[in-house]
Structures are given as C-alpha cells and as structure tokens.
Design a protein around this motif. Sequence first.
Motif, PDB file in Angstrom:
ATOM      1  N   GLN A  36       0.688  13.639   1.236  1.00  0.00           N
ATOM      2  CA  GLN A  36       1.130  12.393   1.859  1.00  0.00           C
ATOM      3  C   GLN A  36       0.444  11.172   1.252  1.00  0.00           C
ATOM      4  O   GLN A  36      -0.768  11.148   1.068  1.00  0.00           O
ATOM      5  CB  GLN A  36       0.872  12.443   3.374  1.00  0.00           C
ATOM      6  CG  GLN A  36       1.466  11.254   4.114  1.00  0.00           C
ATOM      7  CD  GLN A  36       1.468  11.453   5.608  1.00  0.00           C
ATOM      8  OE1 GLN A  36       1.372  12.586   6.084  1.00  0.00           O
ATOM      9  NE2 GLN A  36       1.586  10.382   6.369  1.00  0.00           N
ATOM     10  N   ASN A  37       1.270  10.177   0.949  1.00  0.00           N
ATOM     11  CA  ASN A  37       0.834   8.900   0.366  1.00  0.00           C
ATOM     12  C   ASN A  37       0.261   9.045  -1.049  1.00  0.00           C
ATOM     13  O   ASN A  37      -0.269   8.065  -1.590  1.00  0.00           O
ATOM     14  CB  ASN A  37      -0.219   8.208   1.255  1.00  0.00           C
ATOM     15  CG  ASN A  37       0.328   7.866   2.634  1.00  0.00           C
ATOM     16  OD1 ASN A  37       1.534   7.705   2.807  1.00  0.00           O
ATOM     17  ND2 ASN A  37      -0.561   7.776   3.610  1.00  0.00           N
ATOM     18  N   ARG A  38       0.391  10.239  -1.640  1.00  0.00           N
ATOM     19  CA  ARG A  38      -0.179  10.427  -2.974  1.00  0.00           C
ATOM     20  C   ARG A  38       0.790  11.073  -3.966  1.00  0.00           C
ATOM     21  O   ARG A  38       0.884  10.641  -5.105  1.00  0.00           O
ATOM     22  CB  ARG A  38      -1.456  11.274  -2.880  1.00  0.00           C
ATOM     23  CG  ARG A  38      -2.542  10.642  -2.031  1.00  0.00           C
ATOM     24  CD  ARG A  38      -3.744  11.551  -1.896  1.00  0.00           C
ATOM     25  NE  ARG A  38      -4.412  11.748  -3.176  1.00  0.00           N
ATOM     26  CZ  ARG A  38      -5.478  12.518  -3.340  1.00  0.00           C
ATOM     27  NH1 ARG A  38      -5.994  13.184  -2.303  1.00  0.00           N
ATOM     28  NH2 ARG A  38      -6.045  12.645  -4.516  1.00  0.00           N
ATOM     29  N   THR A  63       0.027  -0.818  -5.449  1.00  0.00           N
ATOM     30  CA  THR A  63       0.180   0.612  -5.758  1.00  0.00           C
ATOM     31  C   THR A  63       1.088   0.773  -6.970  1.00  0.00           C
ATOM     32  O   THR A  63       2.130   0.107  -7.072  1.00  0.00           O
ATOM     33  CB  THR A  63       0.794   1.374  -4.563  1.00  0.00           C
ATOM     34  OG1 THR A  63      -0.003   1.141  -3.397  1.00  0.00           O
ATOM     35  CG2 THR A  63       0.858   2.868  -4.852  1.00  0.00           C
ATOM     36  N   SER A  95       9.947  -1.788  -0.089  1.00  0.00           N
ATOM     37  CA  SER A  95       8.565  -1.677   0.375  1.00  0.00           C
ATOM     38  C   SER A  95       7.935  -3.063   0.504  1.00  0.00           C
ATOM     39  O   SER A  95       7.228  -3.352   1.490  1.00  0.00           O
ATOM     40  CB  SER A  95       7.746  -0.817  -0.589  1.00  0.00           C
ATOM     41  OG  SER A  95       8.270   0.486  -0.678  1.00  0.00           O
ATOM     42  N   TRP A 118       5.423   5.380   0.951  1.00  0.00           N
ATOM     43  CA  TRP A 118       5.704   6.795   1.201  1.00  0.00           C
ATOM     44  C   TRP A 118       6.948   7.036   2.062  1.00  0.00           C
ATOM     45  O   TRP A 118       7.789   7.877   1.712  1.00  0.00           O
ATOM     46  CB  TRP A 118       4.474   7.451   1.826  1.00  0.00           C
ATOM     47  CG  TRP A 118       4.635   8.905   2.143  1.00  0.00           C
ATOM     48  CD1 TRP A 118       4.900   9.469   3.368  1.00  0.00           C
ATOM     49  CD2 TRP A 118       4.555   9.997   1.222  1.00  0.00           C
ATOM     50  NE1 TRP A 118       4.980  10.830   3.277  1.00  0.00           N
ATOM     51  CE2 TRP A 118       4.779  11.189   1.968  1.00  0.00           C
ATOM     52  CE3 TRP A 118       4.324  10.095  -0.141  1.00  0.00           C
ATOM     53  CZ2 TRP A 118       4.757  12.447   1.389  1.00  0.00           C
ATOM     54  CZ3 TRP A 118       4.305  11.350  -0.724  1.00  0.00           C
ATOM     55  CH2 TRP A 118       4.529  12.516   0.027  1.00  0.00           C
ATOM     56  N   PRO A 119       7.140   6.322   3.163  1.00  0.00           N
ATOM     57  CA  PRO A 119       8.344   6.581   3.977  1.00  0.00           C
ATOM     58  C   PRO A 119       9.649   6.372   3.211  1.00  0.00           C
ATOM     59  O   PRO A 119      10.651   7.067   3.492  1.00  0.00           O
ATOM     60  CB  PRO A 119       8.210   5.572   5.125  1.00  0.00           C
ATOM     61  CG  PRO A 119       6.751   5.312   5.230  1.00  0.00           C
ATOM     62  CD  PRO A 119       6.251   5.344   3.814  1.00  0.00           C
ATOM     63  N   GLY A 140       0.808  -1.200   0.000  1.00  0.00           N
ATOM     64  CA  GLY A 140       0.000   0.000   0.000  1.00  0.00           C
ATOM     65  C   GLY A 140       0.851   1.264   0.000  1.00  0.00           C
ATOM     66  O   GLY A 140       2.039   1.242   0.336  1.00  0.00           O
ATOM     67  N   ALA A 141       0.211   2.380  -0.368  1.00  0.00           N
ATOM     68  CA  ALA A 141       0.934   3.653  -0.459  1.00  0.00           C
ATOM     69  C   ALA A 141       1.538   4.067   0.873  1.00  0.00           C
ATOM     70  O   ALA A 141       2.607   4.688   0.920  1.00  0.00           O
ATOM     71  CB  ALA A 141      -0.011   4.737  -0.972  1.00  0.00           C
ATOM     72  N   GLU A 142       0.855   3.705   1.982  1.00  0.00           N
ATOM     73  CA  GLU A 142       1.358   4.100   3.307  1.00  0.00           C
ATOM     74  C   GLU A 142       2.678   3.412   3.646  1.00  0.00           C
ATOM     75  O   GLU A 142       3.441   3.928   4.482  1.00  0.00           O
ATOM     76  CB  GLU A 142       0.310   3.796   4.381  1.00  0.00           C
ATOM     77  CG  GLU A 142       0.078   2.322   4.668  1.00  0.00           C
ATOM     78  CD  GLU A 142      -0.797   1.637   3.615  1.00  0.00           C
ATOM     79  OE1 GLU A 142      -1.005   0.408   3.726  1.00  0.00           O
ATOM     80  OE2 GLU A 142      -1.276   2.339   2.698  1.00  0.00           O
ATOM     81  N   ARG A 143       2.980   2.277   3.011  1.00  0.00           N
ATOM     82  CA  ARG A 143       4.264   1.607   3.234  1.00  0.00           C
ATOM     83  C   ARG A 143       5.345   2.108   2.273  1.00  0.00           C
ATOM     84  O   ARG A 143       6.528   2.002   2.564  1.00  0.00           O
ATOM     85  CB  ARG A 143       4.093   0.089   3.085  1.00  0.00           C
ATOM     86  CG  ARG A 143       3.253  -0.535   4.193  1.00  0.00           C
ATOM     87  CD  ARG A 143       3.376  -2.037   4.188  1.00  0.00           C
ATOM     88  NE  ARG A 143       2.623  -2.650   5.270  1.00  0.00           N
ATOM     89  CZ  ARG A 143       3.069  -2.793   6.511  1.00  0.00           C
ATOM     90  NH1 ARG A 143       4.269  -2.360   6.834  1.00  0.00           N
ATOM     91  NH2 ARG A 143       2.314  -3.372   7.442  1.00  0.00           N
TER      92      ARG A 143
END
Length: 330
Positions: free
Chosen positions: A237-239, A284, A325, A176-177, A171-174
């Motif tokens: 964020q995340n996008r 993603t 990721s 992004w960092p 997912g994008a939340e993983r």
Amino acid sequence: MSEIQQRGNAWIWVGARLLLILVAVWLLVALFYALPGSRSAGGLAVGLSSLFILPFCLGAILAFAVDPGGQGGRFGPATLAAALLLVILAIAGAFFREGLICMVMLAPLWWGSAWLGGSTVRALHRRFRERARLHAAGLIVLPFALLLLGPLAANPTHHFEVRRSVVIEAGAERIWPHLLALEDLSETEGVWTIAQDVLRIPRPRSALVVGEGVGAVRLARWGEQIGFEEHVTGWSQNRHLAWRFVFPDDSIARHTDAHIGPDSEYLGIETGGYTLTPLADGRTRLTLTTRYRASSPANHYSAVWGEIILGGIQRNILTVVADRSEAEAG
C-alpha cells in the motif's frame, strides 16, 4: 530495325522470361508445401520474406516497369518505385482491412527495402544493360526461395520493458486510491499521443481493482469494446502495485490490429506495475512499467514502436492519475 520494333522485341523477350520465372515460382511453392512441417514452421523465413525481401523485389519490378531502359536519373526510378509500393500497401491494407498499426510499422521497412530494390535494378542496368531485364525479373524468385528455409528456422524471441514516470504534487496516500479505482475517464482527459490520436487505439475508460492484496483482479476497459484483466502479483500500500496481464478474449486484437494482438505468436504483453517514490516537499514520483515479449524477425525495430505506442499509452494514464490526484489534493 526501328527503335519501336526494338522496344517491342525487348518486351517480348522480357515477358517470355517472366513467364519462365512464374513457372519456377509455382514449382518452388509446390516444393515448399511438400516439405515436412512447412505449414507450421518457418516463422523467421516467412517474416524476413514479407518484411524485407518481398518489398525489395516489388520495388525492383516497379522500378523496371517505370524505367525499363535504365535511362532515368540516379534516384528517380527507385524513389518512385518505393512511393508506388507504399500506395499499393495502403490500397491493399484498405481492401483487406489491415490494421493501421501494422501498416504504419511496415511502411518504413517497406519503403527502404523497395528503394534498395529499385536501386539494384538501376545498378544492373548500368552493368548489364539489356541483360539487366533478366536479372531484375529474376528477383521475383527470392521471396519464395527464402521460404524453403522455413522448416529450418524460427523467429527469435526477446523481452523488453517500457517505463514512464511523472512527478505528482501530492503524497502517495492520495495517489494510491486512484491506482485502485480509476473510473469515468473522458476523451478529453490525458494528453495527445501517437497511439491514441494517430493510430486510433481507444482511450482507457476505467480501471477498477476487485479484491485486495495479491490475487485481486484489476479490470480495465478501453473505449466501448475492449476489456482485459490485470491479476495482482504484488501489493504494498502506497508503495507498489504489480500485476500479470490476462486477456480473456480477443477484443484488443479485433479493435486494434489482428496481427499484433497482446497475447499472440508475435507479441505477448506480460507484466506491469506502479511504483510510488516519495520526494521532497510532499511530492511523489509515480512510475508505470510494462514488460512484453516480441517474437519476429525485427524485434529491436518493433521495440522502437513499443516505446512509441506503449510509452504513449503509459504517459496518458500517468497524466490522468496526476491530474486527478493533484485536483483532490489541491
């Protein structure tokens, strides 16, 4: 008169005319430098001369030197002349420490132009026979004659975009960092690319964002010596993450190719960014985009190399982000 004497007279005849042409060349050079603005203008004329006309003329001269009587096969002298010119280009590049990137980019243009020059000499031989020597020798003047157009012309400028994507099983939340902090990259990470494994452009070592939101700075390092900055202009964020490239020193040009530095007269790497697009099943799509300016007589030819070089660098970075990721998610 014997055949040997005839050949000797022919070479004297050619040599005298070459000397006259050399004098004419010096006069053209003197006239060029006497023209107002000639030292700072004329990018298009100089570029066309060095990219096309100069190798054309050198190919013609080499073809004549290889086969002064025009008795060779249909393609032999022209092909040999073009090959010899590439050898000369490689030797000159090594002697003057020319960058490998520039040499590789020049090679196809120089080979083709040299082959055309050699073929022109053969056509002149066929049409004029003995007089062809004068016509072939006269080609020496062409690069310098073109320089006289210098104050009247400038290089055209075009803008290009290179884009690569990868589908990541996370997912994008993983993901992004890793866009904000990508550290301790090893030589074994990523994929094989022409840019880094053939042209020897150093591989990325780290990319770390300092700050948060618009105005933050992403500090990037390639190899041991290259560093540059990416000033954040867009942050969602995340996008989405966007930036403007800033090159505080000449480390890229010094360690890759001095003629095509990322903030030079001929090339300007301008903006870039990541876009994260959610897909089905928690996957993603991560897209990396780079936009740049090219100002040369062969911008669209250069854009082909932009796809190869920048596209390879992008693909390598995307693979590293994907691998890290997925490893974290899995």
